[in-house]
Design an enzyme around this catalytic site. Structure first.
Site, PDB file in Angstrom:
ATOM      1  N   LYS A  71       0.851  -1.192   0.000  1.00 13.46           N
ATOM      2  CA  LYS A  71       0.000   0.000   0.000  1.00 13.46           C
ATOM      3  C   LYS A  71       0.885   1.241   0.000  1.00 13.46           C
ATOM      4  O   LYS A  71       1.825   1.342   0.789  1.00 13.46           O
ATOM      5  CB  LYS A  71      -0.932   0.008   1.211  1.00 13.46           C
ATOM      6  CG  LYS A  71      -1.946   1.160   1.184  1.00 13.46           C
ATOM      7  CD  LYS A  71      -2.978   1.030   2.294  1.00 13.46           C
ATOM      8  CE  LYS A  71      -2.392   1.369   3.655  1.00 13.46           C
ATOM      9  NZ  LYS A  71      -3.407   1.361   4.726  1.00 13.46           N
ATOM     10  N   GLN A 143     -13.439   7.170   9.801  1.00  9.46           N
ATOM     11  CA  GLN A 143     -13.048   5.926  10.471  1.00  9.46           C
ATOM     12  C   GLN A 143     -14.102   5.460  11.469  1.00  9.46           C
ATOM     13  O   GLN A 143     -14.226   4.262  11.740  1.00  9.46           O
ATOM     14  CB  GLN A 143     -11.712   6.114  11.203  1.00  9.46           C
ATOM     15  CG  GLN A 143     -10.515   6.267  10.298  1.00  9.46           C
ATOM     16  CD  GLN A 143     -10.072   4.955   9.666  1.00  9.46           C
ATOM     17  OE1 GLN A 143     -10.636   3.899   9.941  1.00  9.46           O
ATOM     18  NE2 GLN A 143      -9.057   5.022   8.832  1.00  9.46           N
TER      19      GLN A 143
END
Length: 328
Positions: A71, A143
């Site tokens: 990533k 989140q």
């Protein structure tokens, strides 16, 4: 051969939360058992742009499947105002470990939110009281949504309290989940007196004090992902059963990084890593436990596990955009 391009919506559709939680738990176990490779997260600091890049590669063998990927993620706080772009963006490259072919390129931002929620759910399943029905969250950003989605998959959550200085963000969160939970805004103490609390803020001065928690609360400290970040008062960390995701990352940039590097908190105050608990080497919650804390920095093995789930379902559902990246 073709590479599959998967956008945010594709990642969202192809991450059924129960399966994702299981895959992330498998990744923790593989890492603990020595069946994963995860070099340290590397940083490229760009002070001239008030930002940085981070690279997170990993390989893991979960027994019935193995996977590899990397990533590439940034943190640029000026992006929303200067470029109308998110502060954090990520791209995941998911590869076949047998021949290294890039099977997929996928949105790493949605992937990060999903696997972060799943990691908190794994910890919650092992460290929260069995009959937990209430969930609090400090921080009403993106989140927070996957924290609730994931934790509700491992506990029968009925009551939800969200706390944030941004009233508009609180109302947006409440409205989003109003049909599924008894959800309301409240203070940090209101959220902290729930059975499970997740903190998802970027603060550098602790905002959760010992008196903000019930004597049985399990806390997922998810916000600290860089040096200097610190959400929970030191006294909470010192008095709790403290579980971390990875020693090197948490001491460098996790919730414990500030008190650890100041010598306030030592190795003796860390109960263990989550991998030791999911593999049965150490107990999760016991009847003697009061407050438990999971310090999560976010690991590359989690991203690879999540990418595996996404790819398997994308192939199954025949979505995404296939293209000839390498021309072979």
């Amino acid at each position: 051969m073709e590479t599959l391009l998967l956008n945010k919506e594709d990642v969202d559709v192809n991450t059924p939360m129960p399966e994702l939680i299981s895959a992330v738990e498998d990744a923790f176990a593989a890492y603990e058992n020595g069946d994963a490779q995860m070099p340290a997260k590397s940083y490229i600091d760009l002070p001239q742009y008030n930002g940085d890049f981070r690279s997170m590669p990993a390989y893991l063998d979960a027994g019935s499947w193995d996977a590899a990927g990397i990533k590439w993620v940034n943190v640029h706080p000026d992006n929303p105002d200067d470029f109308d772009l998110p502060t954090v963006m990520g791209t995941m490259v998911y590869s076949d470990p047998e021949n290294a072919y890039p099977l997929a390129l996928m949105d790493g931002t949605e992937l990060t939110m999903k696997r972060t929620g799943a990691a908190a759910a794994v910890a919650t399943d092992h460290l929260a009281i069995e009959d937990a029905t209430s969930f609090g969250v400090v921080g009403a950003g993106v989140q927070a949504y996957t924290q609730l989605e994931a934790i509700a998959a491992v506990r029968d959550i009925e009551e939800v309290v969200v706390s944030d200085i941004d009233d508009e963000a609180v109302q947006k969160f409440v409205d989003y989940f109003a049909d599924d939970f008894d959800v309301r805004g409240g203070s940090i103490a209101d959220a902290g007196h729930c059975d499970v609390l997740s903190t998802v803020t970027p603060v550098e001065e602790p905002l959760v004090a010992p008196e903000d928690l019930a004597d049985h609360t399990h806390v997922n400290a998810m916000g600290a992902d860089a040096e200097g970040k610190h959400e929970l008062a030191d006294d909470i960390l010192l008095a709790s059963k403290l579980v971390i995701d990875d020693y090197a990352q948490t001491t460098h940039s996790g919730e414990i990084n500030v008190p650890y590097n100041a010598g306030v908190l030592t190795d003796a105050d860390i109960y263990g890593e989550i991998g030791e608990i999911v593999t049965g080497q150490k107990d999760g919650r016991t009847t003697d436990d009061t407050v438990t804390v999971f310090d999560s920095t976010g690991l590359a093995i989690q991203d690879v596990a999540a990418a595996h789930v996404v790819y398997e379902h994308a192939d199954e559902h025949d979505n995404g955009y296939p293209f000839d990246l390498l021309g072979v």
